[in-house]
Design a protein around this motif. Structure first.
Motif, PDB file in Angstrom:
ATOM      1  N   MET A  75       0.824  -1.211   0.000  1.00 26.77           N
ATOM      2  CA  MET A  75       0.000   0.000   0.000  1.00 26.77           C
ATOM      3  C   MET A  75       0.854   1.255   0.000  1.00 26.77           C
ATOM      4  O   MET A  75       2.055   1.211   0.262  1.00 26.77           O
ATOM      5  N   ASN A  76       0.194   2.351  -0.275  1.00 24.53           N
ATOM      6  CA  ASN A  76       0.798   3.669  -0.223  1.00 24.53           C
ATOM      7  C   ASN A  76       1.554   3.813   1.103  1.00 24.53           C
ATOM      8  O   ASN A  76       1.023   3.448   2.152  1.00 24.53           O
ATOM      9  N   PRO A  77       2.793   4.341   1.084  1.00 24.55           N
ATOM     10  CA  PRO A  77       3.584   4.453   2.319  1.00 24.55           C
ATOM     11  C   PRO A  77       2.938   5.313   3.404  1.00 24.55           C
ATOM     12  O   PRO A  77       3.301   5.195   4.559  1.00 24.55           O
ATOM     13  N   ARG A  78       1.990   6.144   3.076  1.00 22.97           N
ATOM     14  CA  ARG A  78       1.326   6.990   4.079  1.00 22.97           C
ATOM     15  C   ARG A  78      -0.056   6.469   4.446  1.00 22.97           C
ATOM     16  O   ARG A  78      -0.888   7.193   4.959  1.00 22.97           O
ATOM     17  N   TRP A  79      -0.285   5.183   4.174  1.00 20.48           N
ATOM     18  CA  TRP A  79      -1.549   4.550   4.519  1.00 20.48           C
ATOM     19  C   TRP A  79      -1.327   3.493   5.585  1.00 20.48           C
ATOM     20  O   TRP A  79      -0.215   2.986   5.778  1.00 20.48           O
ATOM     21  N   VAL A  80      -2.414   3.120   6.234  1.00 17.87           N
ATOM     22  CA  VAL A  80      -2.446   2.004   7.173  1.00 17.87           C
ATOM     23  C   VAL A  80      -3.718   1.210   6.870  1.00 17.87           C
ATOM     24  O   VAL A  80      -4.716   1.789   6.437  1.00 17.87           O
ATOM     25  N   LEU A  81      -3.650  -0.085   7.036  1.00 15.13           N
ATOM     26  CA  LEU A  81      -4.823  -0.941   6.865  1.00 15.13           C
ATOM     27  C   LEU A  81      -5.303  -1.322   8.259  1.00 15.13           C
ATOM     28  O   LEU A  81      -4.575  -1.967   9.014  1.00 15.13           O
ATOM     29  N   MET A  82      -6.509  -0.900   8.612  1.00 14.50           N
ATOM     30  CA  MET A  82      -7.087  -1.184   9.922  1.00 14.50           C
ATOM     31  C   MET A  82      -8.007  -2.398   9.786  1.00 14.50           C
ATOM     32  O   MET A  82      -8.856  -2.433   8.890  1.00 14.50           O
ATOM     33  N   ILE A  83      -7.838  -3.386  10.661  1.00 12.96           N
ATOM     34  CA  ILE A  83      -8.617  -4.622  10.604  1.00 12.96           C
ATOM     35  C   ILE A  83      -9.624  -4.644  11.756  1.00 12.96           C
ATOM     36  O   ILE A  83      -9.272  -4.411  12.914  1.00 12.96           O
ATOM     37  N   TYR A  84     -10.869  -4.944  11.417  1.00 16.23           N
ATOM     38  CA  TYR A  84     -11.970  -5.027  12.374  1.00 16.23           C
ATOM     39  C   TYR A  84     -12.740  -6.319  12.123  1.00 16.23           C
ATOM     40  O   TYR A  84     -12.696  -6.859  11.018  1.00 16.23           O
ATOM     41  N   PRO A  85     -13.529  -6.790  13.097  1.00 20.68           N
ATOM     42  CA  PRO A  85     -14.417  -7.917  12.797  1.00 20.68           C
ATOM     43  C   PRO A  85     -15.497  -7.479  11.812  1.00 20.68           C
ATOM     44  O   PRO A  85     -15.815  -6.285  11.747  1.00 20.68           O
ATOM     45  N   ARG A  86     -16.025  -8.392  11.056  1.00 16.60           N
ATOM     46  CA  ARG A  86     -17.183  -8.072  10.212  1.00 16.60           C
ATOM     47  C   ARG A  86     -18.291  -7.594  11.131  1.00 16.60           C
ATOM     48  O   ARG A  86     -18.531  -8.163  12.201  1.00 16.60           O
ATOM     49  N   SER A  87     -18.999  -6.576  10.718  1.00 17.26           N
ATOM     50  CA  SER A  87     -20.013  -5.946  11.565  1.00 17.26           C
ATOM     51  C   SER A  87     -21.054  -6.931  12.077  1.00 17.26           C
ATOM     52  O   SER A  87     -21.398  -6.921  13.258  1.00 17.26           O
ATOM     53  N   GLY A  88     -21.570  -7.784  11.205  1.00 17.00           N
ATOM     54  CA  GLY A  88     -22.607  -8.727  11.606  1.00 17.00           C
ATOM     55  C   GLY A  88     -22.138  -9.708  12.658  1.00 17.00           C
ATOM     56  O   GLY A  88     -22.853 -10.009  13.612  1.00 17.00           O
ATOM     57  N   LEU A  89     -20.898 -10.222  12.501  1.00 21.77           N
ATOM     58  CA  LEU A  89     -20.376 -11.172  13.480  1.00 21.77           C
ATOM     59  C   LEU A  89     -20.110 -10.487  14.817  1.00 21.77           C
ATOM     60  O   LEU A  89     -20.330 -11.063  15.876  1.00 21.77           O
ATOM     61  N   GLY A  90     -19.631  -9.261  14.757  1.00 24.41           N
ATOM     62  CA  GLY A  90     -19.413  -8.506  15.988  1.00 24.41           C
ATOM     63  C   GLY A  90     -20.720  -8.221  16.704  1.00 24.41           C
ATOM     64  O   GLY A  90     -20.832  -8.358  17.925  1.00 24.41           O
ATOM     65  N   PHE A  91     -21.729  -7.841  15.938  1.00 25.40           N
ATOM     66  CA  PHE A  91     -23.022  -7.482  16.517  1.00 25.40           C
ATOM     67  C   PHE A  91     -23.754  -8.710  17.076  1.00 25.40           C
ATOM     68  O   PHE A  91     -24.274  -8.676  18.191  1.00 25.40           O
ATOM     69  N   LYS A  92     -23.782  -9.797  16.307  1.00 21.03           N
ATOM     70  CA  LYS A  92     -24.545 -10.981  16.717  1.00 21.03           C
ATOM     71  C   LYS A  92     -23.849 -11.807  17.790  1.00 21.03           C
ATOM     72  O   LYS A  92     -24.500 -12.403  18.640  1.00 21.03           O
ATOM     73  N   PHE A  93     -22.503 -11.872  17.731  1.00 14.54           N
ATOM     74  CA  PHE A  93     -21.774 -12.795  18.599  1.00 14.54           C
ATOM     75  C   PHE A  93     -20.710 -12.130  19.474  1.00 14.54           C
ATOM     76  O   PHE A  93     -20.001 -12.818  20.186  1.00 14.54           O
ATOM     77  N   ARG A  94     -20.573 -10.801  19.370  1.00 13.53           N
ATOM     78  CA  ARG A  94     -19.491 -10.092  20.077  1.00 13.53           C
ATOM     79  C   ARG A  94     -18.128 -10.672  19.681  1.00 13.53           C
ATOM     80  O   ARG A  94     -17.231 -10.812  20.496  1.00 13.53           O
TER      81      ARG A  94
END
Length: 168
Positions: A75-94
């Motif tokens: 990726m672009n040297p001034r970027w970062v890739l932020m990783i999160y859980p998929r919204s549905g899995l986070g919402f339904k199952f924490r």
């Protein structure tokens, strides 16, 4: 590079990671590797690039699993890739990432482990829910963000490792 691009890690890197955490034979690992899917957005309005699990798994409340995704990202040297859980899995199952939010720096791509992105998750359900995710299903999402640095930044060190390598 003005954009970003996902790649598979080498087979050797993926095999090593899978053997560290799972009891699989070489043929099984090759089949899994050949079926790896690069992250992609579900719709043109999606901010997140879905990461797909290469293996099926089930997590009871309180259980954790570390998933070698088989993916790396340039990726672009001034970027970062932020990783999160998929919204549905986070919402339904924490479903939670163990480090809360994954931070993939642009120079991680050049690390000794080829910038292999691992995602460690826990079923943090307080309702007794069991999470089941099938191979090839999206379980996390990555969002690219630009970041700034201070005017007098004089950092010259370079990364050559994986998790926590910049604090050794």
């Amino acid at each position: 590079m003005e954009t970003a691009k996902f790649y598979k890690v080498s087979y050797a890197q993926f095999e090593k990671a899978m053997l560290d955490d799972f009891s699989l034979n070489e043929d099984e690992i090759k089949e899994i590797y050949n079926q790896l899917k690069l992250p992609k957005r579900a719709t043109k309005g999606s901010a997140g690039y879905d990461f797909y699990t290469p293996i099926s798994f089930q997590l009871n409340p309180g259980e954790t699993i570390k998933i070698p995704t088989g993916i790396r990202c340039e990726m672009n040297p001034r970027w970062v890739l932020m990783i999160y859980p998929r919204s549905g899995l986070g919402f339904k199952f924490r479903l939670q990432l163990n480090n809360t939010v994954g931070v993939i720096d642009s120079d991680y791509f050049y690390s000794d482990n080829e910038g292999h992105i691992f995602i460690k998750i826990t079923n943090d359900s307080n309702e007794g829910k069991i999470v089941e995710v099938k191979a090839g299903q999206g379980f996390a999402q990555g969002i690219f963000m630009q970041y700034g640095i201070v005017e007098d930044d004089d950092t010259v060190e370079e990364r050559n490792g994986g998790f926590g390598s910049t604090t050794k």
